[in-house]
Design a protein around this motif. Structure first.
Motif, PDB file in Angstrom:
ATOM      1  N   GLY B  17      11.243 -12.751   6.521  1.00 41.77           N
ATOM      2  CA  GLY B  17      10.195 -11.822   6.112  1.00 41.77           C
ATOM      3  C   GLY B  17      10.772 -10.727   5.268  1.00 41.77           C
ATOM      4  O   GLY B  17      11.921 -10.783   4.842  1.00 41.77           O
ATOM      5  N   GLN B  18       9.963  -9.746   4.988  1.00 40.91           N
ATOM      6  CA  GLN B  18      10.431  -8.602   4.212  1.00 40.91           C
ATOM      7  C   GLN B  18      11.019  -7.608   5.207  1.00 40.91           C
ATOM      8  O   GLN B  18      10.345  -6.734   5.698  1.00 40.91           O
ATOM      9  CB  GLN B  18       9.262  -8.011   3.425  1.00 40.91           C
ATOM     10  N   LYS B  96       9.673  -3.029   2.827  1.00 41.72           N
ATOM     11  CA  LYS B  96       9.763  -2.687   1.409  1.00 41.72           C
ATOM     12  C   LYS B  96       8.381  -2.794   0.758  1.00 41.72           C
ATOM     13  O   LYS B  96       7.750  -3.851   0.839  1.00 41.72           O
ATOM     14  CB  LYS B  96      10.733  -3.658   0.742  1.00 41.72           C
ATOM     15  N   PRO B  97       7.889  -1.716   0.131  1.00 40.65           N
ATOM     16  CA  PRO B  97       6.541  -1.775  -0.440  1.00 40.65           C
ATOM     17  C   PRO B  97       6.518  -2.254  -1.887  1.00 40.65           C
ATOM     18  O   PRO B  97       7.548  -2.267  -2.566  1.00 40.65           O
ATOM     19  CB  PRO B  97       6.101  -0.310  -0.387  1.00 40.65           C
ATOM     20  N   LYS B  98       5.333  -2.622  -2.323  1.00 40.13           N
ATOM     21  CA  LYS B  98       5.107  -2.920  -3.736  1.00 40.13           C
ATOM     22  C   LYS B  98       3.967  -1.997  -4.164  1.00 40.13           C
ATOM     23  O   LYS B  98       2.856  -2.118  -3.639  1.00 40.13           O
ATOM     24  CB  LYS B  98       4.708  -4.393  -3.874  1.00 40.13           C
ATOM     25  N   LYS B 109       1.228  -2.422  -1.285  1.00 47.22           N
ATOM     26  CA  LYS B 109       1.317  -3.602  -0.419  1.00 47.22           C
ATOM     27  C   LYS B 109       2.614  -3.475   0.360  1.00 47.22           C
ATOM     28  O   LYS B 109       3.677  -3.277  -0.246  1.00 47.22           O
ATOM     29  CB  LYS B 109       1.325  -4.879  -1.251  1.00 47.22           C
ATOM     30  N   TYR B 111       4.876  -4.712   4.081  1.00 42.88           N
ATOM     31  CA  TYR B 111       4.995  -5.528   5.296  1.00 42.88           C
ATOM     32  C   TYR B 111       5.177  -4.626   6.506  1.00 42.88           C
ATOM     33  O   TYR B 111       5.985  -3.695   6.477  1.00 42.88           O
ATOM     34  CB  TYR B 111       6.153  -6.516   5.166  1.00 42.88           C
ATOM     35  N   GLY B 119       3.139  -8.650   9.302  1.00 42.97           N
ATOM     36  CA  GLY B 119       2.112  -9.040   8.340  1.00 42.97           C
ATOM     37  C   GLY B 119       2.014  -8.062   7.189  1.00 42.97           C
ATOM     38  O   GLY B 119       2.569  -6.957   7.232  1.00 42.97           O
ATOM     39  N   LEU B 120       1.310  -8.507   6.167  1.00 43.50           N
ATOM     40  CA  LEU B 120       1.143  -7.698   4.966  1.00 43.50           C
ATOM     41  C   LEU B 120      -0.079  -6.797   5.115  1.00 43.50           C
ATOM     42  O   LEU B 120      -1.155  -7.270   5.481  1.00 43.50           O
ATOM     43  CB  LEU B 120       0.958  -8.631   3.765  1.00 43.50           C
ATOM     44  N   VAL B 122      -2.381  -3.865   3.007  1.00 42.05           N
ATOM     45  CA  VAL B 122      -2.610  -3.277   1.682  1.00 42.05           C
ATOM     46  C   VAL B 122      -3.291  -1.923   1.861  1.00 42.05           C
ATOM     47  O   VAL B 122      -4.396  -1.840   2.412  1.00 42.05           O
ATOM     48  CB  VAL B 122      -3.484  -4.209   0.807  1.00 42.05           C
ATOM     49  N   LYS B 138      -6.332  -2.703   4.431  1.00 44.32           N
ATOM     50  CA  LYS B 138      -6.840  -4.046   4.786  1.00 44.32           C
ATOM     51  C   LYS B 138      -5.654  -4.932   5.107  1.00 44.32           C
ATOM     52  O   LYS B 138      -4.550  -4.675   4.632  1.00 44.32           O
ATOM     53  CB  LYS B 138      -7.590  -4.660   3.600  1.00 44.32           C
ATOM     54  N   TYR B 139      -5.880  -5.976   5.883  1.00 46.54           N
ATOM     55  CA  TYR B 139      -4.795  -6.912   6.171  1.00 46.54           C
ATOM     56  C   TYR B 139      -5.342  -8.294   6.358  1.00 46.54           C
ATOM     57  O   TYR B 139      -6.553  -8.494   6.386  1.00 46.54           O
ATOM     58  CB  TYR B 139      -3.987  -6.473   7.386  1.00 46.54           C
TER      59      TYR B 139
END
Lengths: 187, 139
Positions: B17-18, B96-98, B109, B111, B119-120, B122, B138-139
């Motif tokens: 995973g991240q 780590k975000p995006k 976004k 994790y 889970g991811l 947003v 949201k997820y």
């Protein structure tokens, strides 16, 4: 999702019912791959920052019957090239792989958690569950799977999926044996 | 044999995973720095069960997804159930975000690890009076 093990159980029992006993190892491997492949969308969710509610998110387009149709056509065109296109056997393979692949989304729609399934994708990305959701949803994380939660999920799947599959295979086997017996008696 | 290889590959992929923590993330702009701070405050608020701190990060008109059934609640309704939810859930670790910043709005976004869950999530952010707020997740 249901676990990959359970999707494989579905594949094996379906293969058993379809197979005439002359199917190659390729057929069995493709059956398992076909029923498990929709969950490859987890890669996007876990690595590529694709949220589950996205069109290509987990339980999105790749869990839809449209994708199942495309996948089954792809598999038959690539791996069963010797079959004459549109022949009876060709259609049998297409239908068989379609049912297996589509079963993935339908089975997930019977689980009690996560996002619903985009069963009508690509027309709409709306997610659906069946009104009755008896199957415990499997966690995506392997760590969680090897915990009490994973055990609960497996028990639930054994009751609701493995047992009916086993009964189905026993029924088929008895039917086949009876047919062989009757045929042997008549001849 | 091939089935076994397939299963192992899927298992390895799914188990990764991240894992890099949010604290290691190098912001590319002052806006990203501000967003990172909010997320760190959010993480801290959840882990210290500080409902007031979390409330202060959320925009009054926010819509927030909650629970396994993924219901979307207003801030008003969410803060009512927040103390109970904080008490009932394990601590979180953000990865780590995006980040995508467009004017006074941003999407992050990221994790989230919580117990066995990874889970991811947003986050939608909004800039108001020179301060970023969480407008929704949201997820």
């Amino acid at each position: 999702m249901a676990t990959i093990i359970t999707h494989s159980v579905i594949a094996l029992s379906s293969s058993y019912s379809f197979s005439s006993g002359k199917e190659s190892l390729k057929f069995w491997i493709l059956s398992i791959a076909c029923s498990s492949l929709p969950d490859a969308d987890v890669i996007g969710y876990r690595w590529l920052y694709i949220p589950s509610y996205h069109f290509f998110g987990h339980r999105g387009f790749f869990h839809s019957p449209v994708f199942a149709a495309l996948l089954s056509l792809f598999i038959v065109c690539i791996f069963y090239r010797k079959e004459v296109i549109f022949s009876n056997q060709w259609w049998k393979y297409v239908l068989y792989f379609f049912i297996l692949s589509a079963s993935h989304g339908l089975l997930d729609a019977l689980t009690n958690g996560g996002n619903g399934i985009a069963l009508l994708s690509p027309i709409t990305n709306e997610r659906y569950f069946f009104p009755w959701t008896p199957i415990e949803v499997s966690p995506l994380s392997i760590k969680a799977f090897f915990s009490q939660r994973g055990f609960t999920v497996l028990i639930s799947e054994m009751i609701w999926i493995w047992a009916p599959c086993l009964l189905f295979i026993i029924f088929l086997e008895l039917k086949r044996r009876k047919y062989k017996y009757v045929k042997g008696f008549l001849l | 044999m091939k089935q076994l290889v397939f299963f192992i590959v899927i298992t390895v992929i799914a188990s990764c995973g991240q894992n890099e923590p949010l604290t290691n993330y190098e912001p590319k702009s002052p806006q990203e720095q501000a967003l990172k701070s909010i997320l760190l405050d959010f993480q801290g608020g959840v882990n210290t069960l500080d409902a007031k701190k979390i409330e202060s990060l959320i925009h009054p008109k926010a819509s927030l997804m909650t629970g396994r059934e993924r219901k979307t609640l207003s801030k008003e309704k969410y803060v009512k159930i927040l103390p109970k939810r904080l008490a009932g859930n394990p601590s979180i670790a953000l990865g780590k975000p995006k980040m995508t910043v467009a004017g006074d709005k941003a999407e992050v976004k990221i994790y989230m690890t919580r117990g066995n869950y990874n889970g991811l999530v947003v986050y939608n952010m909004i800039l108001e009076d020179n301060k970023w707020y969480i407008q929704g997740w949201k997820y």
